[in-house]
Design an enzyme around this catalytic site. Structure first.
Site, PDB file in Angstrom:
ATOM      1  N   LYS A  16       0.852  -1.193   0.000  1.00 29.73           N
ATOM      2  CA  LYS A  16       0.000   0.000   0.000  1.00 29.73           C
ATOM      3  C   LYS A  16       0.882   1.234   0.000  1.00 29.73           C
ATOM      4  O   LYS A  16       1.872   1.291   0.732  1.00 29.73           O
ATOM      5  CB  LYS A  16      -0.923   0.022   1.227  1.00 29.73           C
ATOM      6  CG  LYS A  16      -1.901   1.201   1.213  1.00 29.73           C
ATOM      7  CD  LYS A  16      -2.922   1.092   2.331  1.00 29.73           C
ATOM      8  CE  LYS A  16      -2.391   1.561   3.677  1.00 29.73           C
ATOM      9  NZ  LYS A  16      -3.420   1.512   4.730  1.00 29.73           N
TER      10      LYS A  16
ATOM     11  N   LYS B 244       0.678   5.611   0.080  1.00 29.90           N
ATOM     12  CA  LYS B 244      -0.170   6.779   0.300  1.00 29.90           C
ATOM     13  C   LYS B 244      -0.046   7.705  -0.901  1.00 29.90           C
ATOM     14  O   LYS B 244       1.048   7.907  -1.436  1.00 29.90           O
ATOM     15  CB  LYS B 244       0.214   7.476   1.596  1.00 29.90           C
ATOM     16  CG  LYS B 244      -0.022   6.583   2.822  1.00 29.90           C
ATOM     17  CD  LYS B 244       0.266   7.296   4.115  1.00 29.90           C
ATOM     18  CE  LYS B 244       0.115   6.354   5.310  1.00 29.90           C
ATOM     19  NZ  LYS B 244      -1.249   5.847   5.467  1.00 29.90           N
TER      20      LYS B 244
ATOM     21  N   ASP C 131      -3.972   4.897  -0.581  1.00 32.91           N
ATOM     22  CA  ASP C 131      -4.632   5.509   0.575  1.00 32.91           C
ATOM     23  C   ASP C 131      -4.533   7.028   0.452  1.00 32.91           C
ATOM     24  O   ASP C 131      -3.432   7.583   0.417  1.00 32.91           O
ATOM     25  CB  ASP C 131      -3.935   5.030   1.851  1.00 32.91           C
ATOM     26  CG  ASP C 131      -4.580   5.547   3.131  1.00 32.91           C
ATOM     27  OD1 ASP C 131      -5.588   6.274   3.055  1.00 32.91           O
ATOM     28  OD2 ASP C 131      -4.066   5.210   4.212  1.00 32.91           O
TER      29      ASP C 131
ATOM     30  N   ASN D  31      -5.879   9.075   2.754  1.00 35.32           N
ATOM     31  CA  ASN D  31      -5.871   9.651   4.099  1.00 35.32           C
ATOM     32  C   ASN D  31      -6.821  10.842   4.243  1.00 35.32           C
ATOM     33  O   ASN D  31      -6.460  11.877   4.802  1.00 35.32           O
ATOM     34  CB  ASN D  31      -4.455  10.052   4.520  1.00 35.32           C
ATOM     35  CG  ASN D  31      -3.607   8.853   4.892  1.00 35.32           C
ATOM     36  OD1 ASN D  31      -2.715   8.476   4.136  1.00 35.32           O
ATOM     37  ND2 ASN D  31      -3.893   8.228   6.017  1.00 35.32           N
TER      38      ASN D  31
ATOM     39  N   GLU E 259      -8.399   3.900  -0.413  1.00 34.79           N
ATOM     40  CA  GLU E 259      -8.735   4.044   1.007  1.00 34.79           C
ATOM     41  C   GLU E 259      -9.021   5.507   1.369  1.00 34.79           C
ATOM     42  O   GLU E 259      -8.284   6.398   0.957  1.00 34.79           O
ATOM     43  CB  GLU E 259      -7.554   3.519   1.828  1.00 34.79           C
ATOM     44  CG  GLU E 259      -7.820   3.345   3.297  1.00 34.79           C
ATOM     45  CD  GLU E 259      -6.631   2.689   3.986  1.00 34.79           C
ATOM     46  OE1 GLU E 259      -6.381   3.004   5.162  1.00 34.79           O
ATOM     47  OE2 GLU E 259      -5.936   1.870   3.326  1.00 34.79           O
TER      48      GLU E 259
ATOM     49  N   GLU F 199     -10.447   2.520   9.519  1.00 31.95           N
ATOM     50  CA  GLU F 199      -9.437   2.683  10.555  1.00 31.95           C
ATOM     51  C   GLU F 199      -9.817   3.722  11.591  1.00 31.95           C
ATOM     52  O   GLU F 199      -9.282   3.722  12.693  1.00 31.95           O
ATOM     53  CB  GLU F 199      -8.088   3.051   9.938  1.00 31.95           C
ATOM     54  CG  GLU F 199      -8.041   4.433   9.319  1.00 31.95           C
ATOM     55  CD  GLU F 199      -6.692   4.751   8.705  1.00 31.95           C
ATOM     56  OE1 GLU F 199      -5.979   5.604   9.256  1.00 31.95           O
ATOM     57  OE2 GLU F 199      -6.351   4.154   7.671  1.00 31.95           O
TER      58      GLU F 199
ATOM     59  N   ASP G 272      -9.565  -0.710  13.133  1.00 36.65           N
ATOM     60  CA  ASP G 272      -8.346  -0.540  13.912  1.00 36.65           C
ATOM     61  C   ASP G 272      -8.619  -1.141  15.285  1.00 36.65           C
ATOM     62  O   ASP G 272      -9.602  -0.782  15.941  1.00 36.65           O
ATOM     63  CB  ASP G 272      -8.050   0.964  13.998  1.00 36.65           C
ATOM     64  CG  ASP G 272      -6.898   1.332  14.895  1.00 36.65           C
ATOM     65  OD1 ASP G 272      -7.053   1.177  16.129  1.00 36.65           O
ATOM     66  OD2 ASP G 272      -5.875   1.809  14.394  1.00 36.65           O
TER      67      ASP G 272
ATOM     68  N   HIS H 254      -5.960  -2.591  10.540  1.00 36.57           N
ATOM     69  CA  HIS H 254      -5.189  -1.350  10.508  1.00 36.57           C
ATOM     70  C   HIS H 254      -4.200  -1.374  11.660  1.00 36.57           C
ATOM     71  O   HIS H 254      -4.593  -1.470  12.827  1.00 36.57           O
ATOM     72  CB  HIS H 254      -6.113  -0.135  10.635  1.00 36.57           C
ATOM     73  CG  HIS H 254      -5.380   1.176  10.661  1.00 36.57           C
ATOM     74  ND1 HIS H 254      -5.291   1.959  11.790  1.00 36.57           N
ATOM     75  CD2 HIS H 254      -4.688   1.826   9.688  1.00 36.57           C
ATOM     76  CE1 HIS H 254      -4.584   3.044  11.515  1.00 36.57           C
ATOM     77  NE2 HIS H 254      -4.205   2.994  10.256  1.00 36.57           N
TER      78      HIS H 254
ATOM     79  N   GLU I 193      -2.418  -5.649   7.877  1.00 33.85           N
ATOM     80  CA  GLU I 193      -1.501  -4.558   7.579  1.00 33.85           C
ATOM     81  C   GLU I 193      -0.206  -4.744   8.358  1.00 33.85           C
ATOM     82  O   GLU I 193      -0.217  -4.837   9.580  1.00 33.85           O
ATOM     83  CB  GLU I 193      -2.095  -3.196   7.946  1.00 33.85           C
ATOM     84  CG  GLU I 193      -1.129  -2.056   7.641  1.00 33.85           C
ATOM     85  CD  GLU I 193      -1.714  -0.669   7.831  1.00 33.85           C
ATOM     86  OE1 GLU I 193      -1.327   0.241   7.071  1.00 33.85           O
ATOM     87  OE2 GLU I 193      -2.542  -0.489   8.740  1.00 33.85           O
TER      88      GLU I 193
END
Length: 367
Positions: free
Chosen positions: A169, A171, A200, A202, A226, A252, A275, A302, A322
């Site tokens: 993964k 970001k 991701d 975020n 994500e 998460e 998470d 997560h 993860e």
């Protein structure tokens, strides 16, 4: 020693320490950088001599002392109670009814829950996964990277593939879509077509921009996208999901199974990744897994891979673990990964044990 199910096994004491641990790579995201891993280490002592351990990740050192104090205060509430995690969960919910179990209070409750389950598994002489009715088995993992740019991104991706990971993964959410595509294409060239590539954002994009960028990624072989927009905007995620072809991942930041249920009811995602800390520890995870099973949604984890490897093994819709090592520097035996998978360790409990020399080195004491 008493039989582990004997209600005379009580919680004798709870101790919490704060550490700030170095990271091999800073966690760079489109909305900020996490340079170190601020952790609260929890030791829950049972009256039969069993010790349960867990840690919390506070994201910023500013929250370390407040979280440590919250764990200590709630630990006092649990002293003298039987070592029965579901009962302890009800007790904490009752005591926090007016305050609520979100934020630092929710994190502290989850840490105590994980420590209580660990202590119970230790008392029974079983790995946590076996206490929960599962078996130790390989759980496929993805190697979790940051907003690394092309050079470092490719270097980390090639290392992950060499280590056997079948998924990585990265970001995204660079200043421009062109930069997102440049990085994604460089990583795809480095890892080949047989390795999954996950991205991701975020929470970094507004809805229309998220749709624009995801459309552009649809020809790049992306496994999931994500949190493209604000995590609490479930309706926004549902609108994005309705307009794109790539699977939307989130979870998460769900603070408890109730928030997860609201997101699922809104149709916010195709995949889920709670998470262990924010969802409510082991107890919260089990409830979340039932929600995912009811809707047939693949469920990943997560961070917190030391406990998540046990939990995913009993998750009916288990997807991916993860790998992001936050606590390794203060553990005697970090979780081992082999050929892109991890197996819960064979010793009783979660396998978490502190390297006390490292703890002393990284400990943060209150002023």
């Amino acid at each position: 020693m008493n039989h582990p199910t004997d209600p005379s096994i009580l919680i004798a004491a709870v101790h919490a320490r704060a550490v700030n641990v170095p990271l091999e790579y800073p966690v760079r995201t489109s909305v900020g950088v996490i340079a170190t891993a601020p952790l609260v280490l929890i030791d829950l002592h049972a009256s039969d001599g069993s010790i349960g351990r867990a840690y919390l990740f506070t994201y910023t050192p500013l929250a370390l002392e407040a979280t440590r104090q919250m764990v200590t205060a709630l630990g006092e509430v649990l002293k003298g109670q039987p070592l029965a995690p579901f009962d302890l969960d009800r007790l904490l919910a009752q005591r926090l009814r007016l305050l609520g179990r979100t934020g630092l209070a929710g994190m502290a409750c989850a840490g105590l829950d994980m420590a209580a389950w660990d202590a119970l598994a230790v008392a029974r002489g079983l790995p946590l996964v076996e206490l929960l009715g599962g078996r130790r088995r390989p759980i496929a993992a993805y190697d979790s990277h940051s907003l690394d740019g092309v050079e470092l991104g490719v270097q980390r991706a090639e290392r992950a593939v060499a280590q056997g990971f079948g998924a990585i993964k990265t970001k995204v959410g660079y200043a421009t879509l062109a930069e997102d595509l440049r990085v994604v294409r460089a990583l795809r060239q480095a890892i080949g077509d047989d390795t999954q590539l996950l991205v991701d954002y975020n929470q970094g994009l507004a809805g229309p921009e998220a749709v624009r960028r995801i459309h552009a990624l649809e020809g790049e072989g992306i496994g999931w996208v994500e949190e493209p927009t604000l995590q609490e905007d479930y309706a926004g995620h549902a609108r994005i999901r309705a307009q794109v072809r790539l699977p939307i991942q989130m979870g998460e930041n769900w603070c408890g199974p109730d928030e997860m249920a609201k997101a699922l009811e809104a149709g916010a995602c195709d995949l889920v990744m709670p998470d262990a800390m924010k969802i409510g520890g082991v107890t919260g995870w089990l409830r979340a897994a039932a929600l995912a099973q009811a809707r047939g949604l693949p469920m990943s984890s997560h961070i917190f891979h030391e406990v998540s490897v046990h939990l995913l093994a009993v998750t009916p819709t288990c997807h991916l673990l993860e790998r992001m090592d936050l606590a390794g520097p203060v553990l005697t035996e970090p979780l081992a990964f082999e050929n892109g998978s991890a197996i819960a360790p064979p010793q009783p409990g979660t396998g978490i044990a502190w390297n006390e020399e490292a703890v002393r080195r990284f400990e943060v004491r209150a002023c």
